[in-house]
Design a protein around this motif. Structure first.
Motif, PDB file in Angstrom:
ATOM      1  N   PHE A 161     -11.155  16.350  -0.966  1.00  0.00           N
ATOM      2  CA  PHE A 161     -11.262  17.405   0.294  1.00  0.00           C
ATOM      3  C   PHE A 161     -12.662  18.221   0.032  1.00  0.00           C
ATOM      4  N   ALA A 207      -9.261  25.775  -6.509  1.00  0.00           N
ATOM      5  CA  ALA A 207      -8.614  24.479  -6.194  1.00  0.00           C
ATOM      6  C   ALA A 207      -9.456  23.675  -7.395  1.00  0.00           C
ATOM      7  N   THR A 267     -15.937  25.065  -7.113  1.00  0.00           N
ATOM      8  CA  THR A 267     -15.042  25.275  -5.571  1.00  0.00           C
ATOM      9  C   THR A 267     -15.985  26.090  -4.757  1.00  0.00           C
ATOM     10  N   MET A 299     -11.500  28.522  -2.280  1.00  0.00           N
ATOM     11  CA  MET A 299     -10.510  27.564  -1.883  1.00  0.00           C
ATOM     12  C   MET A 299      -9.352  27.443  -2.991  1.00  0.00           C
ATOM     13  N   LEU A 350      -5.279  25.917  -3.881  1.00  0.00           N
ATOM     14  CA  LEU A 350      -4.261  24.850  -3.452  1.00  0.00           C
ATOM     15  C   LEU A 350      -2.755  25.444  -3.967  1.00  0.00           C
ATOM     16  N   LEU A 360      -3.830  23.468   1.438  1.00  0.00           N
ATOM     17  CA  LEU A 360      -5.005  24.372   1.117  1.00  0.00           C
ATOM     18  C   LEU A 360      -5.093  25.623   1.591  1.00  0.00           C
ATOM     19  N   ILE A 402     -11.715  25.111   6.719  1.00  0.00           N
ATOM     20  CA  ILE A 402     -10.806  24.148   6.277  1.00  0.00           C
ATOM     21  C   ILE A 402      -9.923  23.682   7.508  1.00  0.00           C
TER      22      ILE A 402
END
Length: 398
Positions: free
Chosen positions: A272, A304, A309, A321, A323, A336, A356
């Motif tokens: 990602f 993340a 990140t 970001m 998760l 996300l 995102i």
């Protein structure tokens, strides 16, 4: 009992593994099946030379990253594919390393072409020269010098490649790359590094491809900055043109946490990093956040990827970001989102969520990068998002 594979068999197996996931030009594949990587890594178990991993060849007493590396073979192959060299061409490489990459390029351009490789480190240059000679590539020129100066002795070059991270395009390279020539380099901006393939058109370089990569940064460019937060357990990396003030962020992680979630989900092995790339096309506040285990133990929301990140930073606020495993989608169980801190943390979080979701709607989109030489004002202005460097101006656009 099974016979132990020979080194030739190991080398071919490695290339088979690479070509199973990436199509290579015939000349690059042939070179990788020909050049014995193990001969450029003396002292290493020869079988390890044919695993898809980087090998440190000189440690750095002043930092965590080594001064010199033998790059991951699949990355070497990817960048040589981007370079697209042809027989008879003149090539320059910045970052000699072990000499292996120069040997591969020598195979590609053949006896009628030429390869010049430059390295600032005397030990690396001597190692490359010695290994190239032993492997039969005496025709490669090795120069001990900062790569920022290039190698005017053998210029102009049809193609140039860097195997160290560059934050800017050195002026000397503009002088040495032929008009219509091609440049491939690990380019650094807004905390990320991409192997960018660029074609020269007068005083501009225009990309036709970008690939995620990671390389040791070149010595001598200092356009990147870093501030330590939370007693040094969190580090924020940014560019010199960005308005990041460390003092304003001093207490940011003691403020309430706000989480905002996107619509995008990813699988366990699905990359990602494209979110980062997309955000830099329109947003000047993109930085890189590095969070240590100590900070996580102290209660900071886990990013993340803790060591790298994407984050947005403005004033005394930041967002980055995160998760969350939801398991509502078997193929893409991770959702996300963004963690925001500071008075405008939620606003920044929503903005990053917008990046995102835009990525989630088109995950393979790659912007065009145009790099203008700093020789005067941009003709006709800039059609895209502008990032100012010391010796060039970068424009990103979809």
């Amino acid at each position: 009992m099974t016979d132990t594979p020979t080194l030739d068999e190991r080398r071919n197996q490695l290339v088979n593994e690479i070509t199973a996931t990436r199509e290579l030009p015939e000349a690059v594949e042939r070179a990788m099946r020909t050049v014995p990587r193990d001969q450029f890594l003396p002292g290493l178990d020869p079988s390890r030379a044919y695993t898809d991993e980087a090998v440190s060849i000189k440690d750095n007493p002043d930092g965590p990253l080594p001064l010199s590396l033998a790059s991951v073979p699949s990355i070497v192959a990817m960048m040589l594919a981007q370079l697209g060299a042809k027989p008879g061409e003149r090539l320059m490489e910045c970052g000699a390393g072990t000499g292996y990459n120069a040997a591969l390029m020598a195979e590609v351009v053949g006896p009628d072409g030429s390869v010049t490789t430059v390295d600032i480190d005397s030990d690396a240059a001597l190692h490359a020269r010695s290994m190239l000679d032993k492997a039969g590539y005496e025709r490669v020129t090795v120069i001990e010098r900062t790569g920022l100066l290039g190698a005017p002795e053998n210029a102009p070059y049809d193609r140039m490649i860097a195997t160290v991270g560059l934050w800017d395009i050195p002026e000397a390279w503009w002088e040495q790359l032929a008009d219509g020539g091609r440049l491939v380099l690990p380019f650094r901006w807004r905390g990320q590094t991409r192997s960018v393939a660029l074609n020269r058109r007068g005083n501009t370089l225009v990309s036709d491809g970008m690939e995620l990569c990671g390389f040791v940064p070149i010595i001598g460019q200092d356009g990147e900055r870093m501030v330590k937060l939370s007693d040094g357990t969190i580090r924020l990396h940014f560019d010199q043109d960005q308005a990041v003030v460390g003092d304003a962020l001093g207490e940011v992680f003691s403020t309430p946490l706000n989480e905002v979630w996107s619509q995008a989900r990813v699988g366990g092995q699905e990359p990602f990093d494209g979110v980062w790339l997309r955000a830099t096309v329109s947003d000047d506040s993109v930085c890189r956040l590095e969070v240590t285990p100590e900070a996580l133990e102290a209660g900071v929301r886990r990013p993340a990827i803790p060591i790298r990140t994407p984050a947005l930073v403005e004033g005394g606020s930041l967002a980055y970001m995160i998760l969350l495993r939801e398991d509502v989608d078997a193929e893409r169980p991770w959702r996300l989102g963004v963690a925001g801190y500071g008075p405008e943390g939620t606003v920044l979080a929503r903005r990053l969520v917008g990046h995102i979701d835009a990525w989630g709607a088109d995950r393979t989109a790659v912007p065009t990068m145009t790099i203008h030489r700093r020789v005067g004002p941009l003709v006709g202005g800039a059609d895209g998002h502008v990032i100012a460097k010391d010796e060039s101006v970068v424009v990103l656009a979809f």
